[in-house]
Design an enzyme around this catalytic site. Structure first.
Site, mmCIF file in Angstrom:
data_model
loop_
_atom_site.group_PDB
_atom_site.id
_atom_site.type_symbol
_atom_site.label_atom_id
_atom_site.label_comp_id
_atom_site.label_asym_id
_atom_site.label_seq_id
_atom_site.Cartn_x
_atom_site.Cartn_y
_atom_site.Cartn_z
ATOM 1 N N ARG A 110 -8.924 -22.269 -13.502
ATOM 2 C CA ARG A 110 -7.712 -21.935 -12.735
ATOM 3 C C ARG A 110 -7.533 -23.006 -11.662
ATOM 4 O O ARG A 110 -8.481 -23.298 -10.918
ATOM 5 C CB ARG A 110 -7.897 -20.552 -12.095
ATOM 6 C CG ARG A 110 -6.719 -20.039 -11.310
ATOM 7 C CD ARG A 110 -6.907 -18.579 -10.906
ATOM 8 N NE ARG A 110 -8.030 -18.362 -9.991
ATOM 9 C CZ ARG A 110 -8.375 -17.182 -9.484
ATOM 10 N NH1 ARG A 110 -7.688 -16.091 -9.823
ATOM 11 N NH2 ARG A 110 -9.403 -17.066 -8.672
ATOM 12 N N SER A 147 -10.818 -15.511 6.224
ATOM 13 C CA SER A 147 -11.280 -15.564 4.842
ATOM 14 C C SER A 147 -12.169 -16.775 4.621
ATOM 15 O O SER A 147 -11.992 -17.823 5.273
ATOM 16 C CB SER A 147 -10.047 -15.679 3.936
ATOM 17 O OG SER A 147 -10.409 -16.045 2.630
ATOM 18 N N SER A 206 0.859 -1.196 0.000
ATOM 19 C CA SER A 206 0.000 0.000 0.000
ATOM 20 C C SER A 206 0.887 1.235 0.000
ATOM 21 O O SER A 206 2.108 1.125 0.141
ATOM 22 C CB SER A 206 -0.919 -0.001 1.221
ATOM 23 O OG SER A 206 -0.154 -0.078 2.412
ATOM 24 N N TYR A 252 -1.559 -19.825 1.339
ATOM 25 C CA TYR A 252 -2.251 -18.633 1.857
ATOM 26 C C TYR A 252 -3.414 -19.059 2.768
ATOM 27 O O TYR A 252 -3.539 -18.608 3.906
ATOM 28 C CB TYR A 252 -2.776 -17.751 0.713
ATOM 29 C CG TYR A 252 -3.790 -16.734 1.206
ATOM 30 C CD1 TYR A 252 -3.392 -15.654 1.996
ATOM 31 C CD2 TYR A 252 -5.151 -16.878 0.930
ATOM 32 C CE1 TYR A 252 -4.323 -14.742 2.490
ATOM 33 C CE2 TYR A 252 -6.091 -15.977 1.418
ATOM 34 C CZ TYR A 252 -5.675 -14.919 2.198
ATOM 35 O OH TYR A 252 -6.603 -14.032 2.696
ATOM 36 N N LYS A 257 -4.101 -18.692 7.002
ATOM 37 C CA LYS A 257 -5.288 -18.152 7.690
ATOM 38 C C LYS A 257 -5.851 -19.177 8.670
ATOM 39 O O LYS A 257 -6.224 -18.850 9.790
ATOM 40 C CB LYS A 257 -6.362 -17.755 6.665
ATOM 41 C CG LYS A 257 -6.000 -16.542 5.829
ATOM 42 C CD LYS A 257 -6.106 -15.264 6.647
ATOM 43 C CE LYS A 257 -5.441 -14.093 5.971
ATOM 44 N NZ LYS A 257 -5.342 -12.894 6.791
HETATM 45 P P1 NAD Z 1 -4.004 -5.308 1.313
HETATM 46 O O1 NAD Z 1 -2.766 -5.956 0.800
HETATM 47 O O2 NAD Z 1 -4.580 -4.177 0.547
HETATM 48 O O3 NAD Z 1 -3.768 -4.808 2.815
HETATM 49 C C1 NAD Z 1 -2.909 -5.474 3.694
HETATM 50 C C2 NAD Z 1 -1.968 -4.432 4.288
HETATM 51 O O4 NAD Z 1 -1.087 -5.071 5.219
HETATM 52 C C3 NAD Z 1 -1.087 -3.767 3.230
HETATM 53 O O5 NAD Z 1 -1.201 -2.362 3.354
HETATM 54 C C4 NAD Z 1 0.326 -4.253 3.557
HETATM 55 O O6 NAD Z 1 1.302 -3.262 3.277
HETATM 56 C C5 NAD Z 1 0.214 -4.549 5.046
HETATM 57 N N1 NAD Z 1 1.143 -5.563 5.545
HETATM 58 C C6 NAD Z 1 1.383 -6.806 5.039
HETATM 59 N N2 NAD Z 1 2.284 -7.441 5.802
HETATM 60 C C7 NAD Z 1 2.606 -6.611 6.818
HETATM 61 C C8 NAD Z 1 3.480 -6.701 7.938
HETATM 62 N N3 NAD Z 1 4.232 -7.784 8.138
HETATM 63 N N4 NAD Z 1 3.569 -5.655 8.788
HETATM 64 C C9 NAD Z 1 2.838 -4.541 8.577
HETATM 65 N N5 NAD Z 1 2.007 -4.393 7.540
HETATM 66 C C10 NAD Z 1 1.894 -5.417 6.673
HETATM 67 O O7 NAD Z 1 -5.094 -6.466 1.524
HETATM 68 P P2 NAD Z 1 -6.635 -6.355 1.875
HETATM 69 O O8 NAD Z 1 -7.396 -6.819 0.701
HETATM 70 O O9 NAD Z 1 -6.947 -5.048 2.475
HETATM 71 O O10 NAD Z 1 -6.722 -7.504 2.964
HETATM 72 C C11 NAD Z 1 -6.642 -7.249 4.353
HETATM 73 C C12 NAD Z 1 -6.694 -8.564 5.103
HETATM 74 O O11 NAD Z 1 -7.901 -9.239 4.783
HETATM 75 C C13 NAD Z 1 -5.572 -9.533 4.780
HETATM 76 O O12 NAD Z 1 -5.166 -10.181 5.967
HETATM 77 C C14 NAD Z 1 -6.207 -10.526 3.829
HETATM 78 O O13 NAD Z 1 -5.604 -11.784 3.886
HETATM 79 C C15 NAD Z 1 -7.633 -10.566 4.362
HETATM 80 N N6 NAD Z 1 -8.623 -10.955 3.340
HETATM 81 C C16 NAD Z 1 -8.674 -10.284 2.162
HETATM 82 C C17 NAD Z 1 -9.592 -10.652 1.183
HETATM 83 C C18 NAD Z 1 -9.634 -9.965 -0.163
HETATM 84 O O14 NAD Z 1 -10.118 -10.575 -1.119
HETATM 85 N N7 NAD Z 1 -9.163 -8.728 -0.288
HETATM 86 C C19 NAD Z 1 -10.479 -11.713 1.434
HETATM 87 C C20 NAD Z 1 -10.405 -12.369 2.662
HETATM 88 C C21 NAD Z 1 -9.461 -11.975 3.613
HETATM 89 C C1 WQD Z 2 -13.551 -14.888 -8.511
HETATM 90 C C2 WQD Z 2 -14.090 -15.669 -9.701
HETATM 91 C C3 WQD Z 2 -12.418 -17.021 -10.776
HETATM 92 C C4 WQD Z 2 -9.959 -13.651 -12.160
HETATM 93 C C5 WQD Z 2 -9.676 -15.297 -3.919
HETATM 94 C C6 WQD Z 2 -8.878 -16.042 -2.873
HETATM 95 C C7 WQD Z 2 -9.604 -16.029 -1.571
HETATM 96 C C8 WQD Z 2 -10.007 -14.610 -1.145
HETATM 97 C C9 WQD Z 2 -10.662 -13.862 -2.253
HETATM 98 C C10 WQD Z 2 -8.443 -13.687 0.400
HETATM 99 C C11 WQD Z 2 -13.566 -17.107 -9.776
HETATM 100 C C12 WQD Z 2 -12.892 -15.931 -11.707
HETATM 101 C C13 WQD Z 2 -10.946 -14.426 -11.575
HETATM 102 C C14 WQD Z 2 -9.834 -13.631 -13.573
HETATM 103 C C15 WQD Z 2 -11.725 -15.131 -13.707
HETATM 104 N N1 WQD Z 2 -8.885 -13.815 -0.782
HETATM 105 N N2 WQD Z 2 -11.814 -15.143 -12.346
HETATM 106 N N3 WQD Z 2 -10.746 -14.361 -14.293
HETATM 107 O O1 WQD Z 2 -10.987 -17.078 -6.260
HETATM 108 O O2 WQD Z 2 -13.094 -16.443 -5.024
HETATM 109 O O3 WQD Z 2 -10.945 -15.923 -4.046
HETATM 110 O O4 WQD Z 2 -9.895 -13.961 -3.455
HETATM 111 O O5 WQD Z 2 -8.714 -14.327 1.356
HETATM 112 O O6 WQD Z 2 -8.750 -16.605 -0.656
HETATM 113 O O7 WQD Z 2 -8.695 -17.370 -3.306
HETATM 114 O O8 WQD Z 2 -11.687 -14.644 -6.024
HETATM 115 O O9 WQD Z 2 -11.607 -12.705 -7.533
HETATM 116 O O10 WQD Z 2 -9.815 -14.476 -7.727
HETATM 117 O O11 WQD Z 2 -12.128 -14.992 -8.471
HETATM 118 O O12 WQD Z 2 -12.499 -15.766 -14.415
HETATM 119 O O13 WQD Z 2 -8.947 -12.972 -14.149
HETATM 120 O O14 WQD Z 2 -13.628 -15.026 -10.898
HETATM 121 O O15 WQD Z 2 -12.192 -18.207 -11.483
HETATM 122 O O16 WQD Z 2 -14.609 -17.895 -10.287
HETATM 123 P P1 WQD Z 2 -11.693 -16.147 -5.406
HETATM 124 P P2 WQD Z 2 -11.219 -14.132 -7.447
#
Ligand code: NAD
Ligand code: WQD
Length: 337
Positions: A291, A124, A36, A148, A152
């Site tokens: 994928r 997640s 970020s 990953y 979690k």
């Molecule tokens: P993001 O990468 O935008 O934000 C994560 C932030 O954590 C970043 O700003 C990064 O610089 C910081 N960071 C990483 N490692 C660090 C460390 N060791 N010390 C300090 N800062 C650190 O991701 P996001 O989408 O905002 O996700 C936030 C959280 O939610 C993550 O833990 C992610 O695994 C979880 N999550 C995200 C999603 C998604 O699809 N975005 C879905 C489920 C869970």
């Molecule tokens: C959504 C759908 C793909 C990209 C991932 C992580 C999960 C969580 C959220 C953090 C699927 C399809 C995607 C593309 C596509 N993250 N797709 N073309 O797979 O549900 O989850 O992000 O915790 O852990 O696995 O999300 O946005 O990658 O995919 O067709 O270029 O879109 O196959 O059906 P997903 P996604």
């Protein structure tokens, strides 16, 4: 109330800080800026009128954690900091375990020393692996299909064991489904580095002309149109879910687990069609093979969160794609000075 927000300049963390400030909660951000930019702080200040206090540092660094806990009376910690790219985690598993698992343990140890006993952790829906059925409830079996997801799950298990030994703590595990969307102002949103792994950021970059076409990963799933179905949730609804957790359960001792999703699934092609409508342009796409590791369907039963937290996602699919598009159109290259 003052809350340490690790990962607070990231995508979900920044939107949560905005909702916190709006409701009178003071965030103190710790982020190493690995994924970020510091510019996010300017944008938070711009939309809220308040600049959150910021420490650039790592959750694995005990000294900076001690400094923060000494300088502030922290009531609770919301722990977003983590690495989240599934493919990268397969290539570099140790990096993921070190950052996500060891980092969390270090954070909890620092909290223990400082006497801070309220934690909300970003988990997640990936911890459900390939679910036997949908919608998914919190008591479904957990499993992981990649490092990953395993990181979690490991953190969830460590925190659960820790809670058994320290039942006076309040530990909340929030299992997010698929966060999308952006702040209404168009000033904050998701800014992935490199090729986006997730669907909506990829679609948005095609719409804005940064990429030629979307690859749709498989159209032979047992779903209505053959493409994958997910529970997309607006990031501001997700942010509000954290506030609800903070206000409703993080005062109560216990290990609390909630799904944060909408309870509705949409296919890849439905998302593409909705985005085309919002952006008023076609999104070229090509069907590619599945994928590896993807599942057909994943969507939440969010009723337990509604019951316990009084929280329910409010924002429609149309708002999710319109807000994503506004952010992408106003910031075609993401956050830039
Ligand atoms: P993001 O990468 O935008 O934000 C994560 C932030 O954590 C970043 O700003 C990064 O610089 C910081 N960071 C990483 N490692 C660090 C460390 N060791 N010390 C300090 N800062 C650190 O991701 P996001 O989408 O905002 O996700 C936030 C959280 O939610 C993550 O833990 C992610 O695994 C979880 N999550 C995200 C999603 C998604 O699809 N975005 C879905 C489920 C869970
Ligand atoms: C959504 C759908 C793909 C990209 C991932 C992580 C999960 C969580 C959220 C953090 C699927 C399809 C995607 C593309 C596509 N993250 N797709 N073309 O797979 O549900 O989850 O992000 O915790 O852990 O696995 O999300 O946005 O990658 O995919 O067709 O270029 O879109 O196959 O059906 P997903 P996604």
């Amino acid at each position: 109330m003052k809350v340490l927000v690790t990962g607070g300049t990231g995508y979900i963390g920044s939107h949560t800080c905005i909702q916190m400030i709006a409701s009178g909660v003071t965030p103190v951000i710790l982020d190493n800026l690995y994924n970020s930019k510091a510019l996010v702080l300017d944008r938070i200040e711009e939309v809220t009128g308040t600049r959150p206090e910021f420490y650039q540092g790592d959750i694995r660094d005990s000294a900076i954690l001690e400094t923060i806990f000494a300088q502030h009376r922290i009531d609770a910690v919301i722990h977003f900091a983590g690495l989240k790219a599934v493919g990268e985690s397969v290539e570099k598993p140790l990096m993921y375990y070190e950052n996500n698992v060891a980092g969390t343990l270090n954070l909890v140890q620092a909290m223990e020393r400082a006497g801070v006993t309220r934690l909300i952790f970003s988990s997640s829906a990936t911890v459900y692996g390939d679910p036997a059925s949908v919608p998914i409830r919190e008591n479904f079996p957990t499993s992981a299909t990649n490092p990953y997801g395993r990181s979690k799950l490991m953190v969830e298990e460590c925190l659960s064991d820790f809670h058994k030994a320290n039942p006076e703590w309040s530990i909340t595990l929030l299992r997010y489904f698929n966060p999308v969307g952006a702040h209404k102002s168009g000033r904050l949103g998701e800014d992935p580095q490199g090729i986006p792994n997730n669907l909506l950021p990829f679609v948005a970059q095609v719409a804005v002309g940064r990429r030629e076409k979307l690859g749709v990963f498989g159209n032979d799933y047992p779903t209505p149109d053959g493409t994958g179905v997910r529970d997309y949730i607006h990031v501001v609804d997700l942010a509000d879910g954290h506030l609800a957790a903070l206000n409703k359960v993080s005062q109560k001792a216990g290990l609390h687990i909630f799904n944060l999703g909408t309870g509705h699934g949409n296919s890849v092609l439905e998302m593409v069609a909705a985005f085309e409508q919002a952006a008023q342009k076609p999104i070229p796409y090509q069907i590619l093979p599945r994928r590896p590791g993807d599942i057909a369907e994943c969507w939440a039963d969010p009723s337990y969160a509604e019951q316990q937290l009084g929280w329910k996602a409010q924002r429609s699919l149309q708002e999710m794609v319109e807000d994503t598009w506004r952010w992408q159109e106003m910031n075609p290259q993401g956050y830039q000075d």
